[in-house]
Scaffold this active site. Structure first.
Site, PDB file in Angstrom:
ATOM      1  N   TYR A  62      26.109  -3.595  74.172  1.00 54.63           N
ATOM      2  CA  TYR A  62      25.873  -2.507  75.128  1.00 54.63           C
ATOM      3  C   TYR A  62      24.378  -2.288  75.237  1.00 54.63           C
ATOM      4  CZ  TYR A  62      24.756   0.347  71.081  1.00 54.63           C
ATOM      5  OH  TYR A  62      24.157   0.822  69.949  1.00 54.63           O
ATOM      6  N   GLU A 104       8.523   2.709  34.367  1.00 51.82           N
ATOM      7  CA  GLU A 104       8.068   1.371  33.962  1.00 51.82           C
ATOM      8  C   GLU A 104       6.644   1.099  34.449  1.00 51.82           C
ATOM      9  OE1 GLU A 104      10.992  -2.024  33.859  1.00 51.82           O
ATOM     10  OE2 GLU A 104      12.112  -0.608  35.089  1.00 51.82           O
ATOM     11  N   THR A 118      20.847   6.610  66.687  1.00 52.98           N
ATOM     12  CA  THR A 118      21.069   6.813  65.252  1.00 52.98           C
ATOM     13  C   THR A 118      20.129   5.983  64.376  1.00 52.98           C
ATOM     14  OG1 THR A 118      22.772   5.108  65.170  1.00 52.98           O
ATOM     15  CG2 THR A 118      23.515   7.368  65.610  1.00 52.98           C
ATOM     16  N   ASP A 119      19.541   4.913  64.948  1.00 57.67           N
ATOM     17  CA  ASP A 119      18.749   4.005  64.099  1.00 57.67           C
ATOM     18  C   ASP A 119      17.601   4.732  63.395  1.00 57.67           C
ATOM     19  OD1 ASP A 119      20.370   1.958  64.903  1.00 57.67           O
ATOM     20  OD2 ASP A 119      18.875   0.925  66.127  1.00 57.67           O
ATOM     21  N   LYS A 170      21.083   6.858  57.266  1.00 64.82           N
ATOM     22  CA  LYS A 170      22.074   6.007  57.928  1.00 64.82           C
ATOM     23  C   LYS A 170      22.536   4.941  56.954  1.00 64.82           C
ATOM     24  CE  LYS A 170      23.044   3.404  62.122  1.00 64.82           C
ATOM     25  NZ  LYS A 170      22.625   2.963  63.460  1.00 64.82           N
ATOM     26  N   THR A 206      22.592   5.391  71.689  1.00 65.93           N
ATOM     27  CA  THR A 206      23.929   4.898  72.022  1.00 65.93           C
ATOM     28  C   THR A 206      24.771   5.978  72.685  1.00 65.93           C
ATOM     29  OG1 THR A 206      23.816   3.316  70.228  1.00 65.93           O
ATOM     30  CG2 THR A 206      26.011   3.877  70.978  1.00 65.93           C
TER      31      THR A 206
HETATM   32  N1  ASP Z   1      20.119   1.274  68.558  1.00 62.53           N
HETATM   33  C1  ASP Z   1      20.754   2.534  68.868  1.00 62.53           C
HETATM   34  C2  ASP Z   1      19.681   3.611  68.836  1.00 62.53           C
HETATM   35  O1  ASP Z   1      19.252   3.960  67.777  1.00 62.53           O
HETATM   36  C3  ASP Z   1      21.848   2.808  67.907  1.00 62.53           C
HETATM   37  C4  ASP Z   1      22.525   4.149  68.057  1.00 62.53           C
HETATM   38  O2  ASP Z   1      22.120   5.032  68.766  1.00 62.53           O
HETATM   39  O3  ASP Z   1      23.580   4.303  67.391  1.00 62.53           O
HETATM   40  O4  ASP Z   1      19.298   4.074  69.854  1.00 62.53           O
END
Ligand code: ASP
Length: 344
Positions: free
Chosen positions: A41, A301, A107-108, A180, A28
């Site tokens: 986007y 458990e 971020t994913d 995340k 992103t």
């Molecule tokens: N889908 C995006 C990615 O991981 C989300 C992000 O970058 O925040 O590339």
């Protein structure tokens, strides 16, 4: 490693600017939308040079050299790409001229790449991942300041020997701990079990502690010359989990299975029986948890000793899978594998 929490000058003691390589992989932070206020986007659209050029003052922090490694949303990150990234970082940091590396990344799956690099980069120098939750075209895009702060950390000699770091939203996280936590908020990354490594506010760093686990130059793992890793599947436990998912993974050649268990790594009786069968046939079964925080403990458990299961300790399923893939490059006993989950 206890330190006074006070802001410091990020300038290297010599006064000479550090050389920092920025390796872009997409995400992103490199995303674009038609307007500044829409949710939709596309990831991975702008180049590393455009990203670097959009951050005022970046060249005051360090001499920057940009490289485009890929331009994908991190949902499309592959192990081939992670290995290429590790190789490139090892080469850059090994040659002496480069003092730190920043990787821009979606971020994913950032926590997966960060942890993979934490185990496969062989250097004491800072390696910092950063990204953004809002695309480059958004009103209040978070990418430029994240990149500025990431370069400040990568150029800071005091960031060395802390393993691979992730800088997002003024926080410095360790690769082992972060996860995340929010699908859309800029405050998405947390380090819920061990806490933050430090903070970085407009380029001013402070550190609270070093990472507690082995990493980078003390890690025994290497991907030099490696082009594929053993298959390890993650299976999500839930009420009524169908046990044949485990049989299916085994029949498709998984060398390991990580169960994202409920609670303290639990699964239902049918799944336990199938996982025991798998372990008896030599598939390594790791119990992790679908719960966001807390450790998975042996023999609570489920009788791990008799069933020949391993627990992931603090690692969430995605990171437990990475550790197991790297560990299974070699034959190891279950005891050795279990010890690795307490070590890394
Ligand atoms: N889908 C995006 C990615 O991981 C989300 C992000 O970058 O925040 O590339």
């Amino acid at each position: 490693m206890k330190e006074r929490a006070m802001p410091t000058d990020i300038q290297a003691p010599t006064g000479k600017k550090a050389c920092v390589a920025v390796l872009a992989t997409g995400g992103t932070i490199a995303g674009q939308a038609e307007t500044g206020t829409q949710a939709g986007y596309a990831s991975g659209r702008i180049t590393v040079d455009a990203m670097i050029g959009s951050v005022p003052g970046l060249s005051d922090l360090a001499d920057i050299q940009g490289e485009q490694i890929a331009n994908v949303g991190s949902q499309d990150m592959t192990f081939a790409l992670m290995i290429a990234l590790a190789d490139r970082i090892n080469a850059l940091l090994g040659d002496g001229a480069v003092e730190g590396v920043v990787v821009t990344h979606g971020t994913d799956t950032m926590e997966e790449t960060a942890y993979f690099l934490n185990l496969t980069v062989k250097s004491r120098k800072p390696v910092v991942l950063t990204g953004a939750m809002r695309p480059s075209t958004a009103v209040s895009a978070d990418g430029p300041l994240n990149l500025y702060n990431a370069v400040a950390v990568a150029a800071d000699p005091r960031a060395a020997e802390r393993g691979v770091l992730v800088v997002m939203n003024d926080r410095i996280h360790g690769a082992h701990s972060l996860t995340k936590n929010n699908t859309t908020s800029v405050e998405t990354f947390l380090s819920p079990i061990n806490g933050l490594i430090g903070t970085v506010i407009y380029g001013k760093t402070q550190y609270f502690r070093g990472p507690f686990r082995r990493h980078t130059h003390t890690s025994e793992f290497s991907v030099a010359g490696v082009d594929r890793l053993p298959r390890v599947d993650i299976l999500y436990a839930c009420a009524g989990m169908p046990a044949d998912l485990i049989d299916c993974s085994v029949s498709r050649g998984a060398r390991g299975i990580v169960v994202a268990g409920d609670g303290n790594g639990n699964m239902n009786a049918g799944a336990i029986a199938a996982a025991s069968r798998a372990a008896g046939q030599g598939t390594v079964v790791v119990r992790s948890s679908r719960v966001q925080t807390g450790t998975v403990i042996r023999n609570v458990e489920i009788d791990d000793d008799s069933r020949r299961f391993i627990v992931s300790d603090e690692l969430n399923p995605a990171k437990a899978r990475i550790l197991l893939m790297l560990a299974l490059q070699q034959d190891r006993s279950l005891e050795e594998l279990q010890e690795m989950f307490y070590t890394y």
